[in-house]
Design a protein around this motif. Structure first.
Motif, PDB file in Angstrom:
ATOM      1  N   PRO A 178      75.053 106.881  58.659  1.00 35.18           N
ATOM      2  CA  PRO A 178      75.078 107.277  57.245  1.00 35.18           C
ATOM      3  C   PRO A 178      74.786 106.092  56.336  1.00 35.18           C
ATOM      4  O   PRO A 178      74.976 104.941  56.735  1.00 35.18           O
ATOM      5  CB  PRO A 178      76.511 107.780  57.056  1.00 35.18           C
ATOM      6  N   ASP A 216      76.460 105.354  53.664  1.00 36.21           N
ATOM      7  CA  ASP A 216      77.779 104.793  53.386  1.00 36.21           C
ATOM      8  C   ASP A 216      78.511 104.605  54.715  1.00 36.21           C
ATOM      9  O   ASP A 216      78.782 105.581  55.408  1.00 36.21           O
ATOM     10  CB  ASP A 216      78.555 105.762  52.471  1.00 36.21           C
ATOM     11  N   GLN A 217      78.783 103.359  55.071  1.00 31.92           N
ATOM     12  CA  GLN A 217      79.417 103.066  56.371  1.00 31.92           C
ATOM     13  C   GLN A 217      80.741 102.334  56.173  1.00 31.92           C
ATOM     14  O   GLN A 217      81.211 101.634  57.066  1.00 31.92           O
ATOM     15  CB  GLN A 217      78.475 102.217  57.228  1.00 31.92           C
ATOM     16  N   LEU A 277      86.198 107.331  54.923  1.00 31.97           N
ATOM     17  CA  LEU A 277      85.345 108.431  55.375  1.00 31.97           C
ATOM     18  C   LEU A 277      85.578 109.710  54.558  1.00 31.97           C
ATOM     19  O   LEU A 277      84.874 110.708  54.740  1.00 31.97           O
ATOM     20  CB  LEU A 277      85.587 108.743  56.858  1.00 31.97           C
ATOM     21  N   VAL A 280      82.109 110.002  50.237  1.00 31.56           N
ATOM     22  CA  VAL A 280      80.776 109.483  50.555  1.00 31.56           C
ATOM     23  C   VAL A 280      80.167 108.855  49.295  1.00 31.56           C
ATOM     24  O   VAL A 280      80.047 109.547  48.274  1.00 31.56           O
ATOM     25  CB  VAL A 280      79.867 110.611  51.087  1.00 31.56           C
ATOM     26  N   LYS A 281      79.872 107.606  49.395  1.00 30.70           N
ATOM     27  CA  LYS A 281      79.349 106.840  48.247  1.00 30.70           C
ATOM     28  C   LYS A 281      80.239 107.088  47.031  1.00 30.70           C
ATOM     29  O   LYS A 281      81.445 107.010  47.153  1.00 30.70           O
ATOM     30  CB  LYS A 281      77.900 107.180  48.014  1.00 30.70           C
ATOM     31  N   GLN A 332      82.119 111.455  55.648  1.00 28.27           N
ATOM     32  CA  GLN A 332      81.213 110.390  56.066  1.00 28.27           C
ATOM     33  C   GLN A 332      80.943 110.442  57.569  1.00 28.27           C
ATOM     34  O   GLN A 332      79.907 110.021  58.042  1.00 28.27           O
ATOM     35  CB  GLN A 332      81.824 109.035  55.683  1.00 28.27           C
ATOM     36  N   GLY A 362      82.523 105.293  60.231  1.00 26.77           N
ATOM     37  CA  GLY A 362      82.927 104.180  59.381  1.00 26.77           C
ATOM     38  C   GLY A 362      83.000 102.890  60.167  1.00 26.77           C
ATOM     39  O   GLY A 362      83.077 102.911  61.411  1.00 26.77           O
TER      40      GLY A 362
END
Ligand SMILES: [Fe+2]
Length: 232
Positions: free
Chosen positions: A50, A52-53, A57, A60-61, A118, A121
């Motif tokens: 993703p 966003d890591q 989680l 998201v962003k 997410q 992570g």
């Protein structure tokens, strides 16, 4: 102590002195921590990571809609067997959403994957070896008991792949992966209790999972999933 290092020729006093010096050497007789057992990586390590890591989680962003599921705080430390915290260990987790779908495009229910979750992570440890994630309580999917996948890398090498299981889950007894873990010490190292966060107004949970790794990269022989991915 005039005698060169030949304990056989030491006097009784020298011998006792020598042994007690050894005995008080920090860490020398320290009990080794129990190594966290390896568990298969499985087929759902994200094939597309993703954007966003981070270690949250749930969001998201900068979305304002949280993921579906019971918010859970997963914390622990990455340690060596001698109890030393591992710095700069990269801890990755991935798990299915509240509906049992993974971020991986091969996941059966991928089309229904919760876009606000997410699914994957990453966290790099500092000098204390601590890590932390905010995610959802894992749920069962297909015939798998609830679990969170973990990968621990150090210096670009995979040191350990494992899974965190939930204490008290009925499927634990029949889960195809977990039932291969027969040693009670191994099971105790992998199965942990999710506890309510005191005073949480939204029913958050918390689980603590210390991970003890070896000094050498893990041996992936025998794990076809890991082998496949390694071989791309
Ligand atoms: Fe899984």
């Amino acid at each position: 102590m005039s005698t060169p290092f030949h304990p056989a020729r030491w006097s009784r006093r020298e011998l006792l002195g020598g042994l007690s010096a050894l005995y008080f050497t920090p860490g020398l007789f320290a009990e080794e921590l129990y190594r966290t057992p390896r568990q298969t990586e499985g087929p759902f390590y994200p094939d597309h990571l993703p954007l966003d890591q981070d270690n949250d989680l749930i969001v998201v962003k900068d979305s304002t809609t949280p993921a579906v599921g019971c918010i859970t705080h997963v914390t622990g430390r990455i340690l060596t067997a001698s109890g030393q915290p591992v710095r700069n260990a990269v801890v990755e987790i991935w798990q299915c959403d509240a509906g049992g779908a993974y971020l991986h495009t091969g996941s059966k229910r991928h089309a229904d994957f919760d876009k606000n979750f997410q699914g994957f992570g990453r966290f790099e440890t500092g000098s204390t070896g601590e890590y932390r994630f905010r995610t959802i309580r894992p749920v069962a999917y297909d015939n798998r008991t609830p679990h969170i996948h973990f990968a621990i890398d150090q210096g670009g090498k995979r040191m350990l792949t494992t899974q965190l299981y939930t204490k008290g889950e009925p499927l634990n007894a029949v889960d195809g992966v977990l039932k291969k873990v027969t040693d009670p010490k191994d099971r105790a190292a992998l199965i942990h209790e999710y506890k309510p966060v005191p005073d949480s107004k939204i029913g958050e949970l918390a689980v603590s999972f210390d991970i003890v790794i070896g000094m050498t990269p893990e041996d992936i022989k025998g794990d076809r999933f890991r082998g496949e991915r390694q071989s791309g």
